[in-house]
Design a protein around this motif. Structure first.
Motif, PDB file in Angstrom:
ATOM      1  N   UNK A   1       0.885  -1.426   0.135  1.00 50.01           N
ATOM      2  CA  UNK A   1       0.024  -0.115   0.105  1.00 50.01           C
ATOM      3  C   UNK A   1       0.879   1.240   0.024  1.00 50.01           C
TER       4      UNK A   1
ATOM      5  N   UNK B   1      -1.227   8.539   3.441  1.00 54.56           N
ATOM      6  CA  UNK B   1      -1.795   7.246   2.739  1.00 54.56           C
ATOM      7  C   UNK B   1      -3.256   7.018   3.349  1.00 54.56           C
ATOM      8  N   UNK B   2      -4.027   6.688   2.863  1.00 56.04           N
ATOM      9  CA  UNK B   2      -5.411   6.105   3.029  1.00 56.04           C
ATOM     10  C   UNK B   2      -5.685   4.779   2.827  1.00 56.04           C
ATOM     11  N   UNK B   3      -6.549   4.285   3.308  1.00 51.23           N
ATOM     12  CA  UNK B   3      -7.089   2.751   2.968  1.00 51.23           C
ATOM     13  C   UNK B   3      -7.826   2.749   1.641  1.00 51.23           C
ATOM     14  N   UNK B   4      -7.513   2.077   0.649  1.00 55.02           N
ATOM     15  CA  UNK B   4      -8.295   1.830  -0.504  1.00 55.02           C
ATOM     16  C   UNK B   4      -9.797   0.758  -0.219  1.00 55.02           C
TER      17      UNK B   4
END
Lengths: 412, 412
Positions: free
Chosen positions: A100, A409-412
């Motif tokens: 990620x 960063x972000x969670x998809x």
């Protein structure tokens, strides 16, 4: 005790983020304070010894209680050694990039507040305080009532050292009351205490383990084994079997049961019996042992699970390594077990299959010790399965949290 | 339950020394058995769903209970992934020579017997079994009574896979009784069970933690924070604050409280309020927040320690990073807390001073997860201080013992 706990919790946040330099400064200042207070410490200890004699303490207990000049010197030396150890706090390991894009690793952090419960020996006060301090933990020390004057005098030196380094006094708190109820409270306040380390007799440790509502780092017994394989170098086996039993009797890493492969028993046991006889060690054997060493008295089932802590040894002849491993996994207290063998494949199997906190090949069980393992110091030995197993040093007083770095960063 | 425990203990010795190849063979055989039993599994699950509807289970619970073809496929895929993970058992690290001449290091070993207590979701049966198996542990699985038919059918597949790899069936035991007393027994037999992992609602986990006589790997709450520093890149802060709250609501790593530095609150909060409004997230704010975002309702003291698991967010404006850290160390459940900032020195301090099991810089709290951390799988998340903290994968189901090599070495 709740007040003490609350103060320890607050102090734990300060000591957790203290720099290595400040913690070392405190340790060295405590060492100097102890050197300077030599006279007061001996005097306080005399009061304890006097009271102990009046209360009919036995000679062994009075000996453990005594602060001699040599013991004071050892305390000071111990403090300087702990100052010299690497600081475990803040070590970050294994930072790696994940698919990620975030970067994840582990950071070593103090546990928080450690409660130490111990008997008679006042030098534990300094030992425990120094290890907790260096590992960034606050601690609450509850010594025996018989050493209360000594512990109070030592507490003054610790407070002075902390103050000189600019650290709050509550980082190390010595319980001043001799009230037995205090222990019961100390071990049942998980909101203020993160782990308990009991040091003392089996009765004390059993009681604490049973009643605690907080994790306990402990061992109850040291029922240690040496297995002499038929592929052993019998010269090495002789040295190890003698050392493991007779180097010191009253210690948890002394051998209590000797297991011998049947193919070498006739050759090995008579010479060991002579060596043990020269040290006045009483032998208790299985029938096969007694057929070779008639002077051994019969071992009962109870012998296999007894920690003698004395010049007594049980001996069993076994058919092969599997039988030795089965015996160990049945009767061992999972402290320390050793095999003597030159066989590579058997050594691999022994290491994998013996479920003890220290497993050794061709070395004496007496090595199971924080100093001998290079930990620099030891707060105790754990035979439990989770957290630390075996000798517990600074690292065992810490744990690891995850640290994550991103760039938005972000969670998809 | 004691009989089950005794059998698990015996089986644990076999699985502890099983080779990686045999364990992987079992995992792949279980996967094949599940694929082959597709029809039977759906049928058994229908019986549970039917009973659930009759017993008035709510829609969410029925959804968790359902085994769809996609979920069966995910179970099979999960087994194959666990087979592909590195085997943690037997890893020896840090072997080094000590001054005495002995060589000391640490060897990773299974914990022994793991008890898993969970509710409704039958896929946990396979997930938990596969992780325990790969890490060399025997396990006792106690699912909810509402999924008993599904769990029994899955247990048959597991038994078949174990048999094909030549492993004893008792390596994975599924508790067949729905008797509630069984849980009470499972968590109070330390002689047979080494650790308990509860998965389910907070009530279940609190009850188990309170009554267990065995260590428990658990987290109770996920009260996670995002702190937006005045040195944050507000674009990153916006993405992270939106993702951490709205990516999924009912998960333990969702943000429940947003902390914002006063110097950027006026710039940052209105645009966030619009974004949250578009997702219908209810806002509860401190007075300073409400001065900027009047549509927020007043936050009470209770809000700061509430895990909403819902489209609700509490917001507090703080004077600086110290105030943010103080808020977090007071109200956080020590699960996961993040800061958004471009300031290097503040990042260092935030990492060191926030005492949570995952601490993040410039990343969404939603990343706190075994898969996202590269563990390959996750048996649960721990917010405790000792043993494992954060997401617990295969390594968290093991511990390390000491191994010592010598050449006839004895202690001087």
């Amino acid at each position: 005790m709740h007040q003490l706990g609350r103060e320890a919790r607050q102090a734990s946040r300060v000591i957790a983020r203290a720099t290595t330099a400040v913690k070392n400064q405190a340790l060295l200042a405590i060492a100097e304070a102890i050197e300077a207070a030599h006279g007061e410490l001996i005097e306080a200890n005399q009061a304890d010894l006097q009271a102990g004699r009046e209360n009919g303490l036995d000679a062994a207990m009075l000996d453990r209680l005594a602060l001699t000049p040599a013991r004071l010197e050892a305390m000071v030396e111990g403090l300087r050694q702990v100052a010299g150890l690497d600081d475990p706090v803040g070590v970050i390991r294994d930072m790696k990039f994940l698919p990620s894009g975030i970067q994840v690793g582990k950071m070593r952090v103090p546990l928080g507040v450690i409660g130490i419960i111990y008997e008679s020996r006042p030098n534990v006060t300094v030992e425990a305080a120094s290890l907790c301090l260096k590992s960034g933990n606050a601690c609450i020390l509850r010594g025996g009532s018989e050493s209360i004057h000594s512990n109070r005098a030592i507490a003054l030196c610790i407070a002075q050292g902390l103050a000189e380094a600019g650290l709050p006094a509550n980082v190390v708190q010595v319980v001043e009351t001799t009230d037995r109820q205090a222990v019961g409270e100390l071990i049942t306040m998980p909101e203020f205490v993160d782990v308990i380390v009991p040091r003392g007799g089996k009765g004390l440790i059993e009681r604490i383990s049973r009643d605690a509502k907080v994790p306990v780092i402990k061992h109850l017994d040291g029922i240690c084994h040496v297995y002499v394989d038929d592929r052993a170098d019998l010269g090495k086996a002789e040295a190890i079997a003698l050392n493991a039993k007779t180097h010191r009797y009253g210690v948890c890493n002394a051998m209590e049961t000797l297991l011998v492969h049947q193919a070498v028993a006739e050759q090995f046991l008579p010479r060991m019996a002579d060596l043990y006889a020269s040290k006045e060690v009483e032998l208790r054997g299985c029938p096969a042992t007694r057929a070779i060493v008639p002077q051994a008295i019969p071992a009962t089932e109870e012998d296999w699970s007894t920690e003698y802590l004395a010049p007594i040894l049980s001996i069993r002849v076994v058919s092969d390594m599997d039988a030795a491993i089965a015996h160990i996994n049945t009767y061992s207290s999972q402290h320390t077990d050793a095999m003597v063998s030159e066989d590579f494949s058997r050594a691999r199997r022994f290491l994998a299959e013996v479920d003890s906190s220290s497993v050794m090949i061709n070395a004496s069980t007496r090595f199971a010790d924080g100093f001998e393992y290079g930990l620099g110091a030891e707060i105790g030995i754990s035979t439990d399965k989770i957290h630390a197993r075996g000798p517990v040093g600074l690292e065992g007083l810490t744990s690891e949290k995850y640290v994550v770095f991103g760039d938005g960063h972000i969670r998809q």
